[in-house]
Scaffold this motif. Structure first.
Motif, short mmCIF file in Angstrom:
data_model
loop_
_atom_site.label_atom_id
_atom_site.label_comp_id
_atom_site.label_asym_id
_atom_site.label_seq_id
_atom_site.Cartn_x
_atom_site.Cartn_y
_atom_site.Cartn_z
N VAL A 121 -1.18 -7.35 -3.46
CA VAL A 121 -2.02 -5.78 -4.33
C VAL A 121 -1.95 -4.14 -3.41
O VAL A 121 -1.38 -3.11 -3.25
CB VAL A 121 -3.76 -5.81 -4.48
N GLY A 122 -2.23 -4.52 -1.44
CA GLY A 122 -2.60 -3.97 -1.02
C GLY A 122 -1.28 -3.40 -0.72
O GLY A 122 -0.79 -2.37 -0.14
N MET A 123 -0.02 -4.17 -0.36
CA MET A 123 1.18 -3.88 0.20
C MET A 123 1.99 -3.44 -0.37
O MET A 123 2.63 -2.97 -0.30
CB MET A 123 1.21 -4.77 1.96
N PHE A 124 2.27 -5.12 -1.44
CA PHE A 124 3.31 -4.56 -2.58
C PHE A 124 3.14 -4.64 -3.90
O PHE A 124 3.73 -4.40 -4.31
CB PHE A 124 4.29 -5.89 -2.30
N GLY A 125 1.92 -3.84 -4.05
CA GLY A 125 1.23 -3.11 -5.27
C GLY A 125 1.28 -4.19 -6.57
O GLY A 125 1.56 -3.74 -7.60
N SER A 126 1.08 -5.47 -6.31
CA SER A 126 1.59 -6.59 -7.48
C SER A 126 0.65 -8.10 -7.50
O SER A 126 0.41 -8.53 -6.35
CB SER A 126 2.67 -6.97 -7.53
N LEU A 127 -0.29 -7.95 -8.15
CA LEU A 127 -1.28 -9.36 -7.69
C LEU A 127 -0.27 -10.26 -7.78
O LEU A 127 -0.84 -11.49 -7.73
CB LEU A 127 -2.34 -9.31 -8.44
N GLN A 128 0.09 -10.09 -9.22
CA GLN A 128 1.78 -11.13 -9.49
C GLN A 128 2.08 -11.84 -8.44
O GLN A 128 2.63 -13.07 -8.43
CB GLN A 128 1.90 -10.72 -10.94
N GLU B 64 13.86 -3.57 12.00
CA GLU B 64 12.99 -3.25 13.07
C GLU B 64 11.22 -3.87 12.97
O GLU B 64 11.22 -4.80 12.98
CB GLU B 64 12.81 -1.85 13.45
N SER B 65 11.79 -3.57 10.76
CA SER B 65 10.38 -4.27 10.50
C SER B 65 10.28 -5.90 10.85
O SER B 65 9.09 -6.22 10.22
CB SER B 65 10.29 -3.60 9.21
N ALA B 66 11.48 -6.36 10.38
CA ALA B 66 11.10 -7.71 10.75
C ALA B 66 10.85 -8.44 12.00
O ALA B 66 10.56 -9.74 12.00
CB ALA B 66 12.27 -8.46 10.35
N PHE B 67 11.79 -7.82 12.85
CA PHE B 67 10.82 -7.96 14.90
C PHE B 67 9.37 -8.00 14.65
O PHE B 67 8.50 -8.11 14.97
CB PHE B 67 11.22 -7.12 15.77
N PHE B 68 8.72 -6.98 14.31
CA PHE B 68 7.30 -6.17 13.83
C PHE B 68 6.95 -7.61 13.65
O PHE B 68 5.64 -7.69 13.72
CB PHE B 68 6.81 -5.04 13.88
N GLY B 69 7.33 -7.77 12.45
CA GLY B 69 6.54 -9.68 11.69
C GLY B 69 6.85 -10.56 12.52
O GLY B 69 5.53 -11.73 12.83
N VAL B 70 8.13 -11.06 13.13
CA VAL B 70 8.10 -11.81 14.23
C VAL B 70 6.49 -11.83 15.66
O VAL B 70 6.50 -12.66 15.97
CB VAL B 70 9.42 -12.10 15.28
N LEU B 71 6.33 -10.44 15.63
CA LEU B 71 5.29 -10.45 16.79
C LEU B 71 3.75 -10.42 15.36
O LEU B 71 2.85 -11.27 16.92
CB LEU B 71 5.38 -8.83 17.73
N GLU B 72 3.43 -9.66 14.74
CA GLU B 72 2.04 -9.76 14.73
C GLU B 72 2.42 -9.83 12.79
O GLU B 72 3.17 -8.61 12.15
CB GLU B 72 1.82 -9.03 15.43
N VAL B 73 1.96 -10.61 12.01
CA VAL B 73 2.63 -10.67 10.35
C VAL B 73 2.25 -9.76 9.98
O VAL B 73 2.65 -9.20 8.96
CB VAL B 73 2.41 -11.85 10.17
N THR B 74 0.63 -9.65 9.70
CA THR B 74 0.12 -8.56 8.84
C THR B 74 0.96 -6.97 9.42
O THR B 74 1.30 -6.62 8.22
CB THR B 74 -1.37 -7.66 9.64
N THR B 75 1.20 -6.12 10.32
CA THR B 75 2.30 -5.38 10.75
C THR B 75 3.82 -5.05 10.54
O THR B 75 3.76 -4.27 10.08
CB THR B 75 2.45 -4.34 12.17
N GLY B 76 4.15 -6.33 10.45
CA GLY B 76 5.45 -7.08 9.60
C GLY B 76 5.75 -6.26 8.61
O GLY B 76 6.02 -5.87 7.69
N CYS B 77 4.70 -7.14 7.58
CA CYS B 77 4.29 -7.72 6.01
C CYS B 77 4.32 -5.76 5.96
O CYS B 77 4.54 -5.83 5.25
CB CYS B 77 3.38 -8.09 5.07
#
Length: 376
Positions: free
Chosen positions: A144-151, A250-263
């Motif tokens: 919900v918070g990041m992708f706007g969809s509970l489904q 760049e976003s994927a690299f941040f996700g490899v470091l810390e998953v919450t920030t990357g998502c």
């Protein structure tokens, strides 16, 4: 000869590590304001997402692992533990690994190994599929918070649970059958009151450890982003992979470091960002991997299979998630119709219910001994 080569590699590694620390110190001094903003962002992330979604489950995990309540849970999950060729004592870490959040399953395993309720070999196998994102984090924070969809959050959860069980089944096929006493000698159960207080204390200590990692990696991510190094690397990679956007890499690299920030960053990159987030949520990021290694340190659990399983876990989850998107395409339709995801954080509803259940069990367990004393 081999010993000399080992010493040379050790010296080289020490030199590289020292150089890296020196560069990081210089970057922190030159970019103190940027690093400070990263720390503040990490603290906000901990307050809004990490603590509400993890702390109640960490307390519950400690309580289940050390109290007599684990006996009931073992019987309830007996069919699943038999299917995975695990001893019945594995029910608590298995359940906490699936619903408790990333480091909760690892902490449960470490506690049970230290109390000799499960063997180090079984714990090493369980660790490969008991490190997962929790349902509140996937449904509320990511879905919900990041992708706007509970489904979409529900599909991410289903893909991750299915991936964990498939890896558990695959590893069970090659595991040697063990008796129910694989954990060796067992200690007696402590009173419920002692288990409750100890689980809260341990959960608080573990929560501080987790938040420290999140804040540190948030500061490092802010420094890397401000320096332009990640952006330059992304532009270079787009020359080899022209189909991928530099911002996406760049976003994927941040996700490899810390998953919450990357998502959170990947949510702005459409369908490709969604698929990358699905994989990274099971890979869990270097921050979570370090937390798991710290949680089981000193327990004797072999972590090499766990490290090997991380990319495998990510690949299997991605495959299952793609399959689920084909079976339930309406989730993508709902997501694409939202121009701005709702800013909803991981609610503590599930954790609060768990704590209420623990209090009820504690009162029942306390009442039982009191009645026994009166009768005697």
């Amino acid at each position: 000869m081999r010993l000399e080569k080992t010493k040379e590699h050790g010296r080289l590694g020490a030199l590289l590590l020292t150089g890296g620390c020196a560069l990081l110190a210089v970057a922190l001094l030159r970019g103190a304001q940027v690093a400070g903003e990263g720390v503040r962002e990490g603290l906000r992330l901990c307050a809004d997402v990490v603590i509400p979604s993890l702390f109640p489950f960490m307390v519950l995990a400690g309580f289940l692992a050390t109290s007599r309540a684990s006996v009931v849970l073992n019987q309830v999950l007996l069919p699943l533990t038999k299917l995975l060729r695990l001893p019945t004592q594995a029910a608590s870490p298995l359940l906490m690994g699936l619903i408790g959040g990333y480091p909760v399953g690892a902490r449960t395993l470490s506690v049970m190994v230290s109390q000799r309720r499960i063997s180090q070999r079984d714990a090493s196998r369980l660790l490969c599929f008991c490190v997962n994102a929790g349902p509140p984090f996937l449904l509320c924070a990511v879905g919900v918070g990041m992708f706007g969809s509970l489904q979409l959050g529900a599909l991410l959860l289903a893909a991750q649970v299915g991936s964990s069980l498939l890896i558990g089944l695959a590893m069970g096929l090659f595991a040697r059958r063990q008796g129910e006493d694989s954990g060796g000698a067992r200690e007696g159960f402590r009173p419920y009151s002692v288990c409750f207080v100890q689980s809260v204390t341990d959960g608080c200590s573990g929560m501080i450890n987790i938040c420290a990692f999140v804040v540190l990696f948030s500061a490092i991510t802010a420094l890397l982003s401000a320096s332009g190094a990640v952006e330059t690397a992304g532009q270079l990679l787009t020359q080899w992979f022209p189909a991928l956007d530099a911002g996406f890499l760049e976003s994927a690299f941040f996700g490899v470091l810390e998953v919450t920030t990357g998502c959170r960053a990947l949510a702005a990159h459409g369908h490709a960002g969604l698929l990358a987030a699905a994989a990274l949520l099971s890979f869990s990021g270097l921050s979570v991997i370090f937390q798991v290694l710290a949680a089981v340190h000193g327990s004797g659990i072999d972590t090499r299979p766990f490290l090997i399983s991380r990319p495998v876990h990510a690949a299997v989850t991605l495959g299952l998630f793609c399959l689920l998107l084909r079976l339930f395409p309406q989730a993508l339709t709902v997501w694409s119709g939202l121009s701005h995801p709702a800013q909803v954080t991981a609610g503590p509803l599930g954790g609060s219910a768990s704590l209420l259940l623990m209090c009820a069990v504690f009162l029942i367990g306390f009442q039982g001994p009191a009645q026994h004393i009166k009768k005697s």
